[in-house]
Design a protein around this motif. Structure first.
Motif, PDB file in Angstrom:
ATOM      1  N   LEU A   1     -64.519  18.223   6.268  1.00  0.00           N
ATOM      2  CA  LEU A   1     -64.181  16.827   6.706  1.00  0.00           C
ATOM      3  C   LEU A   1     -64.563  17.154   8.211  1.00  0.00           C
ATOM      4  CD1 LEU A   1     -60.064  17.341   5.235  1.00  0.00           C
ATOM      5  CD2 LEU A   1     -62.231  15.061   5.055  1.00  0.00           C
ATOM      6  N   MET A   2     -64.457  18.276   9.269  1.00  0.00           N
ATOM      7  CA  MET A   2     -64.446  18.508   9.997  1.00  0.00           C
ATOM      8  C   MET A   2     -66.032  17.876  10.582  1.00  0.00           C
ATOM      9  SD  MET A   2     -62.699  22.427  10.431  1.00  0.00           S
ATOM     10  CE  MET A   2     -64.787  23.239  11.847  1.00  0.00           C
ATOM     11  N   GLY A   3     -67.081  18.679   9.481  1.00  0.00           N
ATOM     12  CA  GLY A   3     -68.728  17.449   9.593  1.00  0.00           C
ATOM     13  C   GLY A   3     -68.214  16.278   9.544  1.00  0.00           C
ATOM     14  N   LEU A   4     -67.616  14.826   9.326  1.00  0.00           N
ATOM     15  CA  LEU A   4     -67.325  14.101   9.391  1.00  0.00           C
ATOM     16  C   LEU A   4     -67.214  13.342  10.397  1.00  0.00           C
ATOM     17  CD1 LEU A   4     -65.928  13.005   5.964  1.00  0.00           C
ATOM     18  CD2 LEU A   4     -67.528  12.642   6.229  1.00  0.00           C
ATOM     19  N   PHE A   5     -66.322  14.643  11.577  1.00  0.00           N
ATOM     20  CA  PHE A   5     -65.887  13.818  12.457  1.00  0.00           C
ATOM     21  C   PHE A   5     -66.378  14.727  13.941  1.00  0.00           C
ATOM     22  CE2 PHE A   5     -61.982  13.315   9.973  1.00  0.00           C
ATOM     23  CZ  PHE A   5     -61.946  11.923   9.775  1.00  0.00           C
ATOM     24  N   GLY A   6     -67.410  14.681  13.185  1.00  0.00           N
ATOM     25  CA  GLY A   6     -68.882  15.781  13.995  1.00  0.00           C
ATOM     26  C   GLY A   6     -67.720  16.820  14.883  1.00  0.00           C
ATOM     27  N   LEU A   7     -66.971  17.398  14.301  1.00  0.00           N
ATOM     28  CA  LEU A   7     -66.734  18.693  15.422  1.00  0.00           C
ATOM     29  C   LEU A   7     -67.015  20.085  14.232  1.00  0.00           C
ATOM     30  CD1 LEU A   7     -63.066  17.052  14.542  1.00  0.00           C
ATOM     31  CD2 LEU A   7     -64.331  17.049  17.080  1.00  0.00           C
ATOM     32  N   THR A   8     -67.932  20.255  14.017  1.00  0.00           N
ATOM     33  CA  THR A   8     -68.831  21.317  13.472  1.00  0.00           C
ATOM     34  C   THR A   8     -69.426  21.885  14.253  1.00  0.00           C
ATOM     35  OG1 THR A   8     -69.680  20.295  12.365  1.00  0.00           O
ATOM     36  CG2 THR A   8     -68.413  20.527  11.344  1.00  0.00           C
ATOM     37  N   SER A   9     -69.683  23.326  14.368  1.00  0.00           N
ATOM     38  CA  SER A   9     -70.830  23.898  14.853  1.00  0.00           C
ATOM     39  C   SER A   9     -72.076  23.948  14.546  1.00  0.00           C
ATOM     40  CB  SER A   9     -70.410  25.612  15.678  1.00  0.00           C
ATOM     41  OG  SER A   9     -70.588  25.850  14.874  1.00  0.00           O
ATOM     42  N   ASN A  10     -73.489  24.375  14.931  1.00  0.00           N
ATOM     43  CA  ASN A  10     -74.314  24.905  13.997  1.00  0.00           C
ATOM     44  C   ASN A  10     -74.565  26.256  13.299  1.00  0.00           C
ATOM     45  OD1 ASN A  10     -75.959  22.605  15.680  1.00  0.00           O
ATOM     46  ND2 ASN A  10     -76.412  24.221  17.109  1.00  0.00           N
ATOM     47  N   ASN A  11     -73.687  26.818  13.035  1.00  0.00           N
ATOM     48  CA  ASN A  11     -73.409  27.615  12.706  1.00  0.00           C
ATOM     49  C   ASN A  11     -72.338  27.757  11.080  1.00  0.00           C
ATOM     50  OD1 ASN A  11     -72.743  30.410  11.199  1.00  0.00           O
ATOM     51  ND2 ASN A  11     -72.609  31.597  13.123  1.00  0.00           N
ATOM     52  N   ALA A  12     -72.373  27.504   9.665  1.00  0.00           N
ATOM     53  CA  ALA A  12     -71.777  26.905   9.101  1.00  0.00           C
ATOM     54  C   ALA A  12     -70.993  28.267   8.576  1.00  0.00           C
ATOM     55  CB  ALA A  12     -72.810  27.401   7.680  1.00  0.00           C
ATOM     56  N   LEU A  13     -70.842  29.306   8.953  1.00  0.00           N
ATOM     57  CA  LEU A  13     -70.070  30.714   8.592  1.00  0.00           C
ATOM     58  C   LEU A  13     -68.947  30.258   9.977  1.00  0.00           C
ATOM     59  CD1 LEU A  13     -69.721  33.049   7.170  1.00  0.00           C
ATOM     60  CD2 LEU A  13     -70.789  34.182   8.959  1.00  0.00           C
ATOM     61  N   GLU A  14     -68.988  29.935  11.390  1.00  0.00           N
ATOM     62  CA  GLU A  14     -68.100  29.458  11.885  1.00  0.00           C
ATOM     63  C   GLU A  14     -67.552  28.496  11.398  1.00  0.00           C
ATOM     64  OE1 GLU A  14     -70.338  28.760  15.602  1.00  0.00           O
ATOM     65  OE2 GLU A  14     -70.235  31.322  15.802  1.00  0.00           O
ATOM     66  N   ASN A  15     -68.486  27.727  10.642  1.00  0.00           N
ATOM     67  CA  ASN A  15     -67.506  26.422  10.499  1.00  0.00           C
ATOM     68  C   ASN A  15     -66.167  26.292   9.364  1.00  0.00           C
ATOM     69  OD1 ASN A  15     -68.606  24.762  12.020  1.00  0.00           O
ATOM     70  ND2 ASN A  15     -70.544  24.596  11.162  1.00  0.00           N
ATOM     71  N   LEU A  16     -66.634  27.523   8.314  1.00  0.00           N
ATOM     72  CA  LEU A  16     -65.745  27.994   7.489  1.00  0.00           C
ATOM     73  C   LEU A  16     -64.649  28.481   7.645  1.00  0.00           C
ATOM     74  CD1 LEU A  16     -68.273  28.741   5.021  1.00  0.00           C
ATOM     75  CD2 LEU A  16     -66.522  26.896   4.860  1.00  0.00           C
ATOM     76  N   LEU A  17     -65.206  29.405   8.974  1.00  0.00           N
ATOM     77  CA  LEU A  17     -63.719  30.130   9.412  1.00  0.00           C
ATOM     78  C   LEU A  17     -62.893  29.468  10.462  1.00  0.00           C
ATOM     79  CD1 LEU A  17     -66.019  34.042  10.952  1.00  0.00           C
ATOM     80  CD2 LEU A  17     -64.175  33.004   9.331  1.00  0.00           C
TER      81      LEU A  17
ATOM     82  N   GLY B   1     -61.109  27.694   7.777  1.00  0.00           N
ATOM     83  CA  GLY B   1     -59.762  28.156   7.025  1.00  0.00           C
ATOM     84  C   GLY B   1     -58.525  28.351   8.147  1.00  0.00           C
ATOM     85  N   ALA B   2     -58.821  29.243   8.959  1.00  0.00           N
ATOM     86  CA  ALA B   2     -57.633  28.921  10.067  1.00  0.00           C
ATOM     87  C   ALA B   2     -56.877  27.956  10.350  1.00  0.00           C
ATOM     88  CB  ALA B   2     -58.187  29.042  11.314  1.00  0.00           C
ATOM     89  N   ILE B   3     -57.943  26.622   9.822  1.00  0.00           N
ATOM     90  CA  ILE B   3     -56.878  25.470  10.019  1.00  0.00           C
ATOM     91  C   ILE B   3     -55.708  25.409   8.836  1.00  0.00           C
ATOM     92  CG2 ILE B   3     -57.505  22.921   9.533  1.00  0.00           C
ATOM     93  CD1 ILE B   3     -59.056  23.307  11.215  1.00  0.00           C
TER      94      ILE B   3
ATOM     95  N   VAL C   1     -58.309  29.565  -1.649  1.00  0.00           N
ATOM     96  CA  VAL C   1     -58.802  29.635  -0.470  1.00  0.00           C
ATOM     97  C   VAL C   1     -60.712  29.107   0.061  1.00  0.00           C
ATOM     98  CG1 VAL C   1     -58.990  31.167   1.760  1.00  0.00           C
ATOM     99  CG2 VAL C   1     -56.712  31.043   0.178  1.00  0.00           C
ATOM    100  N   PRO C   2     -61.053  29.489  -0.424  1.00  0.00           N
ATOM    101  CA  PRO C   2     -62.975  29.691  -0.448  1.00  0.00           C
ATOM    102  C   PRO C   2     -62.966  27.237  -0.869  1.00  0.00           C
ATOM    103  CG  PRO C   2     -62.454  31.045  -1.607  1.00  0.00           C
ATOM    104  CD  PRO C   2     -61.189  31.043  -1.837  1.00  0.00           C
ATOM    105  N   PHE C   3     -61.916  26.961  -1.397  1.00  0.00           N
ATOM    106  CA  PHE C   3     -62.206  25.406  -1.514  1.00  0.00           C
ATOM    107  C   PHE C   3     -61.846  24.710  -0.025  1.00  0.00           C
ATOM    108  CE2 PHE C   3     -60.002  21.789  -2.643  1.00  0.00           C
ATOM    109  CZ  PHE C   3     -61.605  20.990  -3.282  1.00  0.00           C
ATOM    110  N   LEU C   4     -60.470  25.101   0.165  1.00  0.00           N
ATOM    111  CA  LEU C   4     -60.247  24.383   1.398  1.00  0.00           C
ATOM    112  C   LEU C   4     -60.849  24.716   2.901  1.00  0.00           C
ATOM    113  CD1 LEU C   4     -55.801  25.393   0.462  1.00  0.00           C
ATOM    114  CD2 LEU C   4     -57.752  23.427   0.999  1.00  0.00           C
ATOM    115  N   MET C   5     -61.471  25.798   2.651  1.00  0.00           N
ATOM    116  CA  MET C   5     -62.687  26.127   3.806  1.00  0.00           C
ATOM    117  C   MET C   5     -62.903  25.537   3.942  1.00  0.00           C
ATOM    118  SD  MET C   5     -62.300  30.517   3.649  1.00  0.00           S
ATOM    119  CE  MET C   5     -63.033  31.257   5.222  1.00  0.00           C
TER     120      MET C   5
END
Length: 187
Positions: free
Chosen positions: A95-111, A114-116, A85-89
């Motif tokens: 991958l979200m970062g490659l498409f510019g779909l991330t926020s400034n908070n790395a923790l939120e991006n991991l969450l 994980g939800a995806i 699960v941590p690996f997938l997160m």
């Protein structure tokens, strides 16, 4: 004629199951989003998240999975959690970062990653349908079992938070399906 009728029933059941999965997912997310606007019973997520919106994704074991994804295995109690699960997160967040779909908070991006990754629970519904239909040879019973599987007795966070349970369900159903289908091939 029986085979054609069975295929049509299976197709209708699968389409209906996909709609039911989408409906259950939408209802779950709606409940979770509304609950994120209410005062939190467990305020531990507020200690590490800036925005309360993602707080519903950070519950129970998700704290450990997020920490492992972010920092690696730092404490001995974290070895109780498998690295999948941590690996997938981390991977989905990247991958979200490659498409510019991330926020400034790395923790939120991991969450969110994980939800995806938790969408494996949605795929498990279809695999359960095929497994039950293979064992009991009743598309109607398989359909009923799959619908009942959607009515989880666990909190809504189980299907949305980064947990290992959706993967265990998917791979367990898939493994049983392969096992029973190999038995039916050998008959």
């Amino acid at each position: 004629a029986f085979f054609v009728c069975t295929v049509m029933i299976n197709s209708r059941h699968k389409q209906s199951l996909v709609r039911a999965v989408i409906l259950v997912r939408a209802i779950g997310w709606t409940i979770l989003i509304i609950s994120s606007l209410l005062p939190a019973f467990d305020s531990s997520a507020a200690l590490v998240l800036n925005r309360p919106f993602f707080s519903f994704l950070l519950r129970w074991d998700a704290f450990h999975f997020v920490h492992i994804a972010k920092e690696g295995y730092a404490y001995e109690h974290e070895f109780a959690f498998f690295p999948g699960v941590p690996f997938l997160m981390k991977s989905i967040s990247g991958l979200m970062g490659l498409f510019g779909l991330t926020s400034n908070n790395a923790l939120e991006n991991l969450l969110v990653g994980g939800a995806i990754a938790g969408l494996a629970s949605d795929a498990a519904v279809i695999v359960l349908y095929h497994l039950t239909n293979l064992i009991f040879e009743s598309p109607s019973f398989a359909y009923l079992c799959s619908l009942l599987y959607l009515l989880s007795s666990s909190p809504a966070t189980l299907r949305n938070a980064p947990y290992a349970e959706p993967f265990f369900a998917y791979f367990s159903f898939q493994g049983m399906y392969f096992l029973f289908s190999s038995f039916s091939l050998n008959d």
